[in-house]
Write a protein that holds these residues in place. Structure first.
Motif, PDB file in Angstrom:
ATOM      1  N   MET A 112       0.853  -1.191   0.000  1.00  0.00           N
ATOM      2  CA  MET A 112       0.000   0.000   0.000  1.00  0.00           C
ATOM      3  C   MET A 112       0.891   1.244   0.000  1.00  0.00           C
ATOM      4  O   MET A 112       1.835   1.324   0.781  1.00  0.00           O
ATOM      5  CB  MET A 112      -0.917  -0.017   1.220  1.00  0.00           C
ATOM      6  CG  MET A 112      -1.980   1.041   1.198  1.00  0.00           C
ATOM      7  SD  MET A 112      -3.400   0.692   2.279  1.00  0.00           S
ATOM      8  CE  MET A 112      -2.599   0.330   3.838  1.00  0.00           C
ATOM      9  N   LYS A 126      -4.627   0.444  -3.777  1.00  0.00           N
ATOM     10  CA  LYS A 126      -4.725   0.756  -2.349  1.00  0.00           C
ATOM     11  C   LYS A 126      -3.735   1.871  -1.968  1.00  0.00           C
ATOM     12  O   LYS A 126      -2.543   1.799  -2.288  1.00  0.00           O
ATOM     13  CB  LYS A 126      -4.526  -0.469  -1.463  1.00  0.00           C
ATOM     14  CG  LYS A 126      -5.618  -1.525  -1.641  1.00  0.00           C
ATOM     15  CD  LYS A 126      -5.440  -2.655  -0.650  1.00  0.00           C
ATOM     16  CE  LYS A 126      -6.537  -3.715  -0.844  1.00  0.00           C
ATOM     17  NZ  LYS A 126      -6.371  -4.851   0.086  1.00  0.00           N
ATOM     18  N   LYS A 178      -9.362   4.169   0.436  1.00  0.00           N
ATOM     19  CA  LYS A 178      -8.222   3.251   0.537  1.00  0.00           C
ATOM     20  C   LYS A 178      -8.114   2.286  -0.648  1.00  0.00           C
ATOM     21  O   LYS A 178      -7.000   2.038  -1.141  1.00  0.00           O
ATOM     22  CB  LYS A 178      -8.316   2.475   1.853  1.00  0.00           C
ATOM     23  CG  LYS A 178      -7.177   1.520   2.126  1.00  0.00           C
ATOM     24  CD  LYS A 178      -7.369   0.838   3.485  1.00  0.00           C
ATOM     25  CE  LYS A 178      -6.315  -0.221   3.748  1.00  0.00           C
ATOM     26  NZ  LYS A 178      -6.539  -0.906   5.045  1.00  0.00           N
TER      27      LYS A 178
END
Length: 397
Positions: free
Chosen positions: A1, A270, A277
């Protein structure tokens, strides 16, 4: 991420040049000039009177003349009228072209007119007053508006003034807005107890309209083959795909697999942020860029403003927008290690300080809360307490 900053860098590395086109100047509002346009004559094109009153020779003032005989009256648009002797004046109107032998205009408020004569009521007269000199703004052939400028109402006015009936502007990308999901029905339909009306595509379309971009829309049902076919068609006919929903980890989120099958290179999936998100971004082998936003309305809305509009401005060659900062007017806490885009209501203090009042709402699905706010304030991920009086960047919407 990845972080918000990394996501922005990756997105801005994918800017494209979509060429130029000519549009009628009155339809160019909000577009970006791709070519300078020039003055086709001096601006103003003559010595222009800026006050209703009388036009004189200043040398008469030097000689002590106090009363002038009115030789004629001249309206705006008339051929300039000259005077034949000293101690004469022309009664003249705002916008009129001044004769070359006259060099000073005295407004009506400073004269008394009786029996065809104008008597001065003031001694405070300066040579050349109340005259907008020929070519003072721009000379013939000067650049009036430069390539790279956003076309504003002022630019429209300038184009009209110099006869620039066609303006060369940067082409906008062809954009398709795609919503997905069987839980969504058309705005004209009556949803079942477990369905909702589609709103995200209308929200995106309206926001883009504010930036001069008229996007198309389609809705894709939860079917893997239909999803793949529809997206393939869009990739072939559009420069940008803006998807809303269908990109998370659910069993019916078919879009990530369809994008992979269609050779759309995933550049990230993400981002360390809330809301939004699950945001996905990639680029097709043949050039189309794909912004796949989470389906929650606030997440879609935030990602559109934080990422897509920045990319659009960069693609059109506009300078990076100067960050706007606002001061929190209450303490705020947020524990997760994510950048938080908090909805706020902006106002100015009596000291002209931009202030932000947090209005949290009920999560990223609370689109009704957007009507009560006008910006997101960007709170960094490296802390969880944000104090009254601290300053953070805001994204106005």
């Amino acid at each position: 991420m990845i972080t918000v900053e990394q996501a922005e860098q990756i997105i801005l590395a994918q800017i494209e040049d979509y060429g130029t086109e000519e549009v009628p100047f009155e339809q160019a509002l909000g577009r970006v000039l791709a070519k300078d346009f020039l003055a086709d004559r001096d601006l103003p094109p003559f010595n222009r009177v800026t006050m209703d009153g009388i036009a004189i020779k200043y040398s008469d003032i030097v000689d002590g003349v106090n009363t002038f005989r009115i030789a004629a009256t001249q309206a705006a648009g008339d051929e300039p009228i000259a005077i034949e002797t000293n101690n004469e004046c022309i009664e003249i109107m705002t916008g009129a072209a001044l004769s070359g032998d006259l060099d000073t205009v005295i407004r009506y408020e400073d004269v008394e007119i009786t029996n065809g004569n104008a008597r001065l009521l003031t001694n405070d007269i300066k040579q050349g007053q109340n005259i907008h000199l020929k070519g003072k703004d721009k000379e013939l052939g000067n650049v009036v508006a430069s390539s790279g400028q956003l076309v504003t109402p002022a630019i429209i006015s300038l184009a009209a003034s110099v006869g620039a009936v066609l303006l060369t502007v940067k082409k906008l990308p062809r954009v398709m807005i795609i919503s997905s999901g069987d839980e969504l029905v058309d705005v004209n339909d009556t949803p079942s107890d477990y369905q909702i009306r589609r709103s995200n595509s209308y929200t995106i379309k309206a926001a883009l309209k504010n930036h001069g971009l008229d996007a198309d829309t389609i809705h894709i049902p939860d079917d893997p083959e239909v999803t793949k076919t529809q997206i393939q068609n869009c990739l072939q006919n559009y420069d940008v795909l803006l998807l809303s929903g269908g990109i998370s980890m659910g069993k019916f989120d078919y879009i990530p697999q369809a994008l992979e099958d269609l050779q759309v290179n995933k550049l990230f999936h993400k981002v360390q942020q809330r809301p939004g998100k699950p945001f996905w971004f990639g680029k097709h082998a043949k050039g189309a860029v794909v912004f796949a936003f989470p389906g929650n309305p606030v997440a879609t809305f935030m990602c559109l403003h934080r990422y897509f509009l920045s990319w659009l401005h960069a693609t059109l060659g506009l300078p990076k927008q100067t960050a706007i900062y606002a001061q929190l007017i209450t303490d705020f806490n947020f524990a997760p290690p994510l950048t938080y885009f908090l909805q706020v209501k902006l106002s100015y203090s009596q000291q002209a300080v931009l202030q932000a009042q947090p209005i949290e709402g009920n999560g990223s699905g609370d689109f009704a809360n957007l009507a009560d706010t006008d910006a997101f304030i960007e709170l960094p991920a490296n802390r969880n307490e944000f104090k009254k009086g601290e300053v953070f960047p805001v994204i106005k919407f």
